[in-house]
Design a protein around this motif. Structure first.
Motif, PDB file in Angstrom:
ATOM      1  N   PRO A 156      32.498 -32.079  48.859  1.00 47.09           N
ATOM      2  CA  PRO A 156      32.803 -30.824  49.569  1.00 47.09           C
ATOM      3  C   PRO A 156      31.560 -29.998  49.879  1.00 47.09           C
ATOM      4  O   PRO A 156      31.495 -29.338  50.903  1.00 47.09           O
ATOM      5  N   GLY A 175      39.617 -28.929  50.549  1.00 49.64           N
ATOM      6  CA  GLY A 175      38.850 -27.703  50.353  1.00 49.64           C
ATOM      7  C   GLY A 175      37.674 -27.901  49.419  1.00 49.64           C
ATOM      8  O   GLY A 175      37.478 -28.985  48.854  1.00 49.64           O
ATOM      9  N   LEU A 176      36.900 -26.831  49.256  1.00 48.08           N
ATOM     10  CA  LEU A 176      35.690 -26.882  48.431  1.00 48.08           C
ATOM     11  C   LEU A 176      35.982 -27.197  46.968  1.00 48.08           C
ATOM     12  O   LEU A 176      35.129 -27.658  46.228  1.00 48.08           O
ATOM     13  N   GLU A 177      37.245 -26.932  46.555  1.00 47.74           N
ATOM     14  CA  GLU A 177      37.603 -27.174  45.149  1.00 47.74           C
ATOM     15  C   GLU A 177      37.927 -28.638  44.861  1.00 47.74           C
ATOM     16  O   GLU A 177      38.022 -29.048  43.713  1.00 47.74           O
ATOM     17  N   GLU A 178      38.061 -29.438  45.919  1.00 50.30           N
ATOM     18  CA  GLU A 178      38.409 -30.859  45.730  1.00 50.30           C
ATOM     19  C   GLU A 178      37.193 -31.639  45.220  1.00 50.30           C
ATOM     20  O   GLU A 178      36.057 -31.241  45.431  1.00 50.30           O
ATOM     21  N   GLN A 179      37.456 -32.799  44.606  1.00 54.34           N
ATOM     22  CA  GLN A 179      36.351 -33.663  44.161  1.00 54.34           C
ATOM     23  C   GLN A 179      35.624 -34.267  45.363  1.00 54.34           C
ATOM     24  O   GLN A 179      34.422 -34.456  45.348  1.00 54.34           O
TER      25      GLN A 179
END
Ligand SMILES: CC(C)(COP(=O)(O)OP(=O)(O)OC[C@H]1O[C@@H](n2cnc3c(N)ncnc32)[C@H](O)[C@@H]1OP(=O)(O)O)[C@@H](O)C(=O)NCCC(=O)NCCS
Length: 187
Positions: A156, A175-179
């Motif tokens: 991300p 999103g940015l929170e994904e691995q």
């Protein structure tokens, strides 16, 4: 044993397709060849840990990336399923040439007309337009193969890859929170 011409490994295309980086450096872009193993090992030795991590999502050891069996596989892509392009500096002497970037298209199994693309540009040649040019050529190659969908997996926080994909018209999923996130485009 009957040895035919088909058994001979492909050799490097000495001419390649000339291209100039944004900084004015002449390079050749060509399909990878059977005799690129040493050049690929040298390429891997030139990569920073950050560049390796953003490509493989882990600190893939140099010894693993340059293992002879792996290099053999990388330099002999399956013609039906893979297109691998290398970018090589264009000097007159073959000994002075070095691989500075690689772009790979791998057709996904299942016959759905989808493929994955991945890129690796050495640190000193990043931000020179090579990644964008490799993506452009792999999209063309996908079209020639009659593929309908291309995707790439990226971390991300990989701002370069995000920009490169968005500029090529790919959409980002995740999103940015994904691995990891996916960039995709229907052709
Ligand atoms: C991602 C990668 C292939 C991009 O290749 P590149 O040759 O540097 O890309 P380009 O020069 O075509 O740059 C495309 C755009 O990405 C953005 N970009 C590139 N590097 C950037 C950086 N370090 N920081 C911010 N944006 C960057 C810019 O918008 C750039 O366009 P611009 O220079 O006109 O503004 C390269 O950085 C790389 O090999 N990284 C390590 C491996 C990797 O992440 N692979 C992708 C996962 S498959």
């Amino acid at each position: 044993m009957l040895v035919t011409v088909m058994d001979a490994p492909p050799t490097r295309d000495e001419t390649g397709d000339p291209w100039t980086t944004r900084g004015g450096v002449g390079v050749m872009i060509r399909p990878i060849a059977g005799d690129d193993e040493e050049g690929m090992a040298r390429f891997h030795r030139s990569l920073s840990p950050e560049t390796v991590y953003t490509r493989y999502f882990n600190v893939a050891k140099l010894s693993v990336r340059t293992a002879p069996a792996r290099l053999d596989r990388v330099c002999h892509p399956a013609p039906d399923d893979e297109t691998v392009l290398v970018v090589e500096t264009a000097t007159a002497a073959a000994s002075g040439r070095r691989i500075v970037g690689v772009g790979r298209l791998s057709v996904l199994p299942g016959g759905g007309g989808a493929a994955e693309v991945a890129f690796l540009v050495c640190d000193s040649f990043q931000r020179q337009g090579l990644g964008s040019e490799l993506l452009r050529r792999l999209v063309e190659a996908a079209g020639r193969r009659g593929l309908r969908h291309l995707r790439a997996h990226l971390l991300p926080g990989n701002v370069a890859m995000r920009a490169l994909c968005l500029r090529a018209g790919m959409r980002l999923a995740g999103g940015l929170e994904e691995q990891e996130i996916r960039a995709e485009i229907d052709l």
